[in-house]
Every structure is written in C-alpha cells, then in structure tokens.
Scaffold this active site. Sequence first.
Site, PDB file in Angstrom:
ATOM      1  N   GLU A 147      37.776 -90.813  94.630  1.00  0.00           N
ATOM      2  CA  GLU A 147      38.254 -91.350  93.338  1.00  0.00           C
ATOM      3  C   GLU A 147      37.605 -90.578  92.198  1.00  0.00           C
ATOM      4  O   GLU A 147      38.250 -90.199  91.223  1.00  0.00           O
ATOM      5  CB  GLU A 147      37.855 -92.827  93.175  1.00  0.00           C
ATOM      6  CG  GLU A 147      38.581 -93.787  94.087  1.00  0.00           C
ATOM      7  CD  GLU A 147      38.110 -95.225  93.896  1.00  0.00           C
ATOM      8  OE1 GLU A 147      37.314 -95.507  92.981  1.00  0.00           O
ATOM      9  OE2 GLU A 147      38.538 -96.073  94.688  1.00  0.00           O
ATOM     10  N   ASP A 200      50.278-102.367  90.605  1.00  0.00           N
ATOM     11  CA  ASP A 200      50.047-101.158  91.413  1.00  0.00           C
ATOM     12  C   ASP A 200      51.346-100.449  91.814  1.00  0.00           C
ATOM     13  O   ASP A 200      51.467 -99.946  92.939  1.00  0.00           O
ATOM     14  CB  ASP A 200      49.226-101.516  92.677  1.00  0.00           C
ATOM     15  CG  ASP A 200      47.865-102.107  92.319  1.00  0.00           C
ATOM     16  OD1 ASP A 200      47.301-101.730  91.281  1.00  0.00           O
ATOM     17  OD2 ASP A 200      47.371-102.955  93.078  1.00  0.00           O
ATOM     18  N   LEU A 252      47.121-106.559  83.176  1.00  0.00           N
ATOM     19  CA  LEU A 252      47.582-106.526  81.779  1.00  0.00           C
ATOM     20  C   LEU A 252      49.032-107.015  81.708  1.00  0.00           C
ATOM     21  O   LEU A 252      49.843-106.704  82.577  1.00  0.00           O
ATOM     22  CB  LEU A 252      47.478-105.094  81.246  1.00  0.00           C
ATOM     23  CG  LEU A 252      46.046-104.549  81.142  1.00  0.00           C
ATOM     24  CD1 LEU A 252      46.060-103.049  80.862  1.00  0.00           C
ATOM     25  CD2 LEU A 252      45.238-105.285  80.059  1.00  0.00           C
ATOM     26  N   ASN A 261      45.636 -95.925  86.171  1.00  0.00           N
ATOM     27  CA  ASN A 261      44.737 -96.770  86.949  1.00  0.00           C
ATOM     28  C   ASN A 261      44.298 -96.036  88.212  1.00  0.00           C
ATOM     29  O   ASN A 261      45.026 -95.197  88.740  1.00  0.00           O
ATOM     30  CB  ASN A 261      45.495 -98.053  87.338  1.00  0.00           C
ATOM     31  CG  ASN A 261      44.639 -99.023  88.136  1.00  0.00           C
ATOM     32  OD1 ASN A 261      43.466 -99.254  87.811  1.00  0.00           O
ATOM     33  ND2 ASN A 261      45.201 -99.591  89.196  1.00  0.00           N
ATOM     34  N   HIS A 298      43.412 -96.791  92.106  1.00  0.00           N
ATOM     35  CA  HIS A 298      43.577 -97.841  93.113  1.00  0.00           C
ATOM     36  C   HIS A 298      43.076 -97.342  94.471  1.00  0.00           C
ATOM     37  O   HIS A 298      43.433 -96.230  94.893  1.00  0.00           O
ATOM     38  CB  HIS A 298      45.051 -98.258  93.214  1.00  0.00           C
ATOM     39  CG  HIS A 298      45.256 -99.379  94.175  1.00  0.00           C
ATOM     40  ND1 HIS A 298      44.951-100.691  93.870  1.00  0.00           N
ATOM     41  CD2 HIS A 298      45.682 -99.381  95.472  1.00  0.00           C
ATOM     42  CE1 HIS A 298      45.206-101.447  94.918  1.00  0.00           C
ATOM     43  NE2 HIS A 298      45.637-100.687  95.899  1.00  0.00           N
ATOM     44  N   GLY A 322      31.187 -99.206  87.005  1.00  0.00           N
ATOM     45  CA  GLY A 322      31.447 -98.115  86.063  1.00  0.00           C
ATOM     46  C   GLY A 322      31.205 -96.730  86.619  1.00  0.00           C
ATOM     47  O   GLY A 322      31.006 -95.780  85.849  1.00  0.00           O
ATOM     48  N   SER A 323      31.243 -96.572  87.947  1.00  0.00           N
ATOM     49  CA  SER A 323      31.007 -95.226  88.486  1.00  0.00           C
ATOM     50  C   SER A 323      32.168 -94.287  88.141  1.00  0.00           C
ATOM     51  O   SER A 323      31.959 -93.084  87.950  1.00  0.00           O
ATOM     52  CB  SER A 323      30.759 -95.272  89.996  1.00  0.00           C
ATOM     53  OG  SER A 323      31.914 -95.688  90.675  1.00  0.00           O
ATOM     54  N   ASN A 324      33.366 -94.814  88.055  1.00  0.00           N
ATOM     55  CA  ASN A 324      34.492 -93.961  87.635  1.00  0.00           C
ATOM     56  C   ASN A 324      34.372 -93.582  86.166  1.00  0.00           C
ATOM     57  O   ASN A 324      34.632 -92.444  85.783  1.00  0.00           O
ATOM     58  CB  ASN A 324      35.828 -94.656  87.920  1.00  0.00           C
ATOM     59  CG  ASN A 324      36.236 -94.521  89.374  1.00  0.00           C
ATOM     60  OD1 ASN A 324      36.606 -93.435  89.810  1.00  0.00           O
ATOM     61  ND2 ASN A 324      36.124 -95.601  90.138  1.00  0.00           N
TER      62      ASN A 324
HETATM   63  C1  GRF Z   1      37.047 -98.582  92.486  1.00  0.00           C
HETATM   64  O1  GRF Z   1      36.837 -98.478  93.851  1.00  0.00           O
HETATM   65  C2  GRF Z   1      38.513 -98.701  92.164  1.00  0.00           C
HETATM   66  O2  GRF Z   1      39.326 -98.114  93.113  1.00  0.00           O
HETATM   67  C3  GRF Z   1      38.728-100.171  92.156  1.00  0.00           C
HETATM   68  O3  GRF Z   1      37.531-100.723  91.658  1.00  0.00           O
HETATM   69  C4  GRF Z   1      36.427 -99.848  91.930  1.00  0.00           C
HETATM   70  C5  GRF Z   1      35.691 -99.640  90.649  1.00  0.00           C
HETATM   71  O4  GRF Z   1      34.484 -98.985  90.786  1.00  0.00           O
HETATM   72  N1  GRF Z   1      39.903-100.482  91.363  1.00  0.00           N
HETATM   73  P1  GRF Z   1      33.616 -98.554  89.522  1.00  0.00           P
HETATM   74  O5  GRF Z   1      33.431 -99.782  88.647  1.00  0.00           O
HETATM   75  O6  GRF Z   1      34.330 -97.453  88.816  1.00  0.00           O
HETATM   76  O7  GRF Z   1      32.306 -98.103  90.115  1.00  0.00           O
END
Ligand code: GRF
Length: 187
Positions: free
Chosen positions: A175, A146, A94, A108, A110, A18-20
């Site tokens: 990201e 993708d 999905l 998304n 990627h 969940g870092s994003n």
């Molecule tokens: C990210 O590196 C993204 O590119 C890939 O999965 C990872 C998810 O990281 N699809 P996080 O869960 O957001 O930390």
Amino acid sequence: MVKLNSKKRVAVFISGRGSNLKNLNIFSKKRNSKFIISLVISNKKNAKGIVYAKKNKILCKIIDDIKNFEKKALLLIKLNKIDLLCLAGFMKVLSSNFIKKVGIPIINVHPSLLPKFKGLNTHQRAIDAREEYSGCTIHYVNDKLDSGKVILQKKVKILKKDTPKSLANKIQKEEHKIFSKALNSIC
Ligand code: GRF
C-alpha cells in the site's frame, strides 16, 4: 522539474495509525512528486496519525463531531484550496452528497484486490476463501462502497502460514508504495 507552486494540494482523511499518510508525505518531498500534503483531517481525536502530522508541520484538524463532520470538512477543503482528497485508513463512509459537493477527485486505499472483498475484515475473508493471492487497491471513491474505478493494484501471495495479521503487514508494505505512485499518476 516540477515547480512547488504548480504542485497539487492534497488533503488526507485518517482515522488511525497514519502509516499511509506518512508514506504519502515522504513521497511528496521527492523531486518528481506532483503533490504536497496541505491538510490532514481526522475523525478520531486519538488517531496516531495526528501526532505524525503535527510533528511534520502539516495543518491538521480533528473533527470528531459525527453529525457535522462533512459540513466542517467541506469548509476546510474549500478554505485550503485542496485539489485532491485521499482517504488513508479513514473508517467512515462519505455520503453521496459530500462526494458531489466537494467537486474534487477522491481516492482510497483498500486492502484487497477489488472487486473482491469490499468492506471490512478483508484478510480473514481472503484466507477463509482459500485465495491464492490478495493485495491492495487504490481506487476512486464513488457513492458505492469500494466500487469506484481502479487506479492501481498490487498482488501479494497468501502463504499457508499466513494469519490475518501477517497478511495485513505484507499488504501494507505494498500500500505504502502504490498509494503515492497512484496519486502522482493522477496529479
Ligand atoms: C490500511 O491497511 C488501509 O488499507 C485500510 O486501513 C489501513 C490504514 O492504515 N483502509 P494506516 O492508518 O494508513 O496505517
């Protein structure tokens, strides 16, 4: 200034760390943000991102029932009047039926420079192919893996000493920057 009630309501699907999600949520508090994170859905009950969502008082639902995931997720999206859906480390493909029925844009993140290295193990594959650069892509989701239209990309140089792990770390930092930027640009 953007008024709170004019902000787009975003749902984030996660499966892991969940870092994003965290970085999207931090960005959403900024004055120039055009979105708020209104809903998080995890398909894994042990995803670390759930802890972050709960601590930050974001409505968070776990749907680990594979068979009914899409049906339940659709209902939650409609109930919570979600305008946009972000997939952030969401490790489930999905269906085209879901994409059609949900009726809102899905984006998304990627970890490669699409169209190169779709799918999994992108860092290892980029190193094995002796690419000079890899990076990350924010793209719309369509019914091909993708393959949707690219919104934003960021290049990262691959050094001789890079391992899949070190490359993943460098790319994740990027990201975190471009996901919010891309999302804000389409709101
Ligand atoms: C990210 O590196 C993204 O590119 C890939 O999965 C990872 C998810 O990281 N699809 P996080 O869960 O957001 O930390």
